[in-house]
Design an enzyme around this catalytic site. Structure first.
Site, PDB file in Angstrom:
ATOM      1  N   PHE A   1     -14.468  15.724 -25.498  1.00 37.61           N
ATOM      2  CA  PHE A   1     -15.678  15.680 -25.305  1.00 37.61           C
ATOM      3  C   PHE A   1     -16.498  16.922 -25.619  1.00 37.61           C
ATOM      4  CE2 PHE A   1     -14.389  12.943 -21.443  1.00 37.61           C
ATOM      5  CZ  PHE A   1     -14.489  11.790 -22.105  1.00 37.61           C
TER       6      PHE A   1
ATOM      7  N   PRO B   1      -9.796  16.023 -17.329  1.00 41.71           N
ATOM      8  CA  PRO B   1      -9.838  16.937 -18.821  1.00 41.71           C
ATOM      9  C   PRO B   1     -10.917  16.655 -19.661  1.00 41.71           C
ATOM     10  CG  PRO B   1      -7.699  16.538 -17.888  1.00 41.71           C
ATOM     11  CD  PRO B   1      -8.550  15.516 -17.087  1.00 41.71           C
ATOM     12  N   CYS B   2     -11.624  17.567 -20.099  1.00 38.60           N
ATOM     13  CA  CYS B   2     -12.954  17.312 -20.865  1.00 38.60           C
ATOM     14  C   CYS B   2     -12.821  17.897 -22.352  1.00 38.60           C
ATOM     15  CB  CYS B   2     -14.049  18.078 -20.347  1.00 38.60           C
ATOM     16  SG  CYS B   2     -13.709  20.028 -20.237  1.00 38.60           S
ATOM     17  N   GLN B   3     -11.574  18.118 -22.619  1.00 44.16           N
ATOM     18  CA  GLN B   3     -11.243  18.835 -24.157  1.00 44.16           C
ATOM     19  C   GLN B   3     -12.048  17.805 -25.401  1.00 44.16           C
ATOM     20  OE1 GLN B   3      -9.365  19.195 -21.752  1.00 44.16           O
ATOM     21  NE2 GLN B   3      -8.300  21.194 -21.927  1.00 44.16           N
TER      22      GLN B   3
ATOM     23  N   ASN C   1     -17.803  16.821 -15.497  1.00 39.61           N
ATOM     24  CA  ASN C   1     -17.530  16.746 -16.840  1.00 39.61           C
ATOM     25  C   ASN C   1     -18.575  17.583 -17.611  1.00 39.61           C
ATOM     26  OD1 ASN C   1     -16.020  15.887 -19.388  1.00 39.61           O
ATOM     27  ND2 ASN C   1     -14.858  14.655 -17.872  1.00 39.61           N
TER      28      ASN C   1
END
EC number: 2.1.1.37
Length: 306
Positions: free
Chosen positions: A78, A74-76, A113
């Site tokens: 960044f 999960p990239c939220q 990502n």
């Protein structure tokens, strides 16, 4: 080649690598809504597991003896559309991914990502873990619009191979990049029945109306109706009164999910699944580059053996 997909979500990366010729033997995630959708669309197992628990995850994954591990932690934390603050907790999942890979030791791995992850401490720690485990790494930011996806979406891919030199896959990843970005019309033609559509801008200094003759902006995990207070923007190609928002299903097409792919659940969950997914054709593009490299290597090894 057997492949396990970590943080698989609803299955964009699984489907893309499956289309590239890999045998996906399991998906793993901890999001019940996405697990349900994944299970409806694939025949192999989907396992509910918190990947923060590295030791338990390693036991589960090692049982499949994968040749390849793929995944998009999960990239939220960044993301430029999110908090851009890696102290919020989810950033550690990239490090967990690197720890899992380093312990299972498949011959290959792929981590996806957002492009901005490369500026973070978590990313540097993950890269250090991969190198310590003996992986040579290709690190490349790809724009989905040049990889068969009608959407501007820049993503970092880290591809690892045991005992390989760094940058081993650079040439294959660049080989089939398009010369021009793909528009929605290039991919879907006139099937949407519209020439323009609305997407809520991140701020009102940006336009909200877009043409199907350009790549879509990045499909996000949230979508909202046209705000009553939106008064238009000088760069909107047509007045906002003449357009509508895309439906979740239409947004899934722009993520290159096929029409046959089934989504169920509340609108918020479905939008999150679609927006957080790796576009199917982007995953296929990366998977195909890796498959070409593997096949070329095997062919060369066989010739040398003879």
């Amino acid at each position: 080649m057997k492949c396990v997909d970590l943080f698989c979500g609803c299955g964009g990366m699984s489907l893309g690598f499956q289309k590239a010729g890999f045998n996906i033997v399991a998906g793993i995630d901890n999001w019940k809504s996405a697990i349900r959708v994944y299970g409806m669309n694939f025949n192999h197992p989907i396992i509910e597991q918190d990947l923060l628990d590295v030791d338990e995850a390693v036991k589960i994954i090692a049982a499949y003896a994968p040749d390849l591990i793929i995944g998009g932690p999960p990239c939220q934390d960044f993301s430029t559309a999110g908090y851009q603050d890696e102290s919020r907790g989810r950033a550690i999942l990239s490090v967990c991914y690197s720890q899992i890979v380093s312990k299972v030791k498949p011959k290959y791995f792929v981590m996806e990502n957002v492009a901005t992850i490369r500026n973070t401490t978590s990313f540097r720690n993950a890269i250090a873990n991969f190198h310590t485990a003996g992986y040579g790494l290709t690190q490349m930011v790809l724009d989905a619009a040049y990889c068969g996806v009608p959407q501007t979406r820049k993503r970092m891919f880290v591809v690892g191979m045991l005992d390989a030199p760094d940058s081993f896959l650079d040439e294959e990843l660049r080989r089939n990049l398009s010369q021009t970005p793909m528009s929605i019309h290039d991919y879907l033609g006139d099937s949407l029945g519209i020439g323009y559509y609305f997407r809520v801008p991140t701020n009102y200094s940006r336009r909200g109306v877009f043409s199907i003759y350009e790549p879509s902006m990045t499909i996000r995990g949230v979508d909202r109706p046209i705000p009553k207070g939106y008064k238009g923007h000088p760069n909107d190609p047509v007045p906002v009164e003449q357009v509508r928002c895309l439906t979740p299903k239409e947004r899934s097409y722009i993520q290159t999910f096929p029409e046959s792919f089934q989504f169920v659940g509340g609108k918020s969950d479905v939008n999150s699944m679609i927006g957080n997914a790796v576009p199917v054709n982007l995953a296929k593009y990366v998977g195909s580059a890796l498959m070409r490299y593997i096949m070329s290597n095997e062919s060369r090894d066989n010739n040398e053996g003879n």
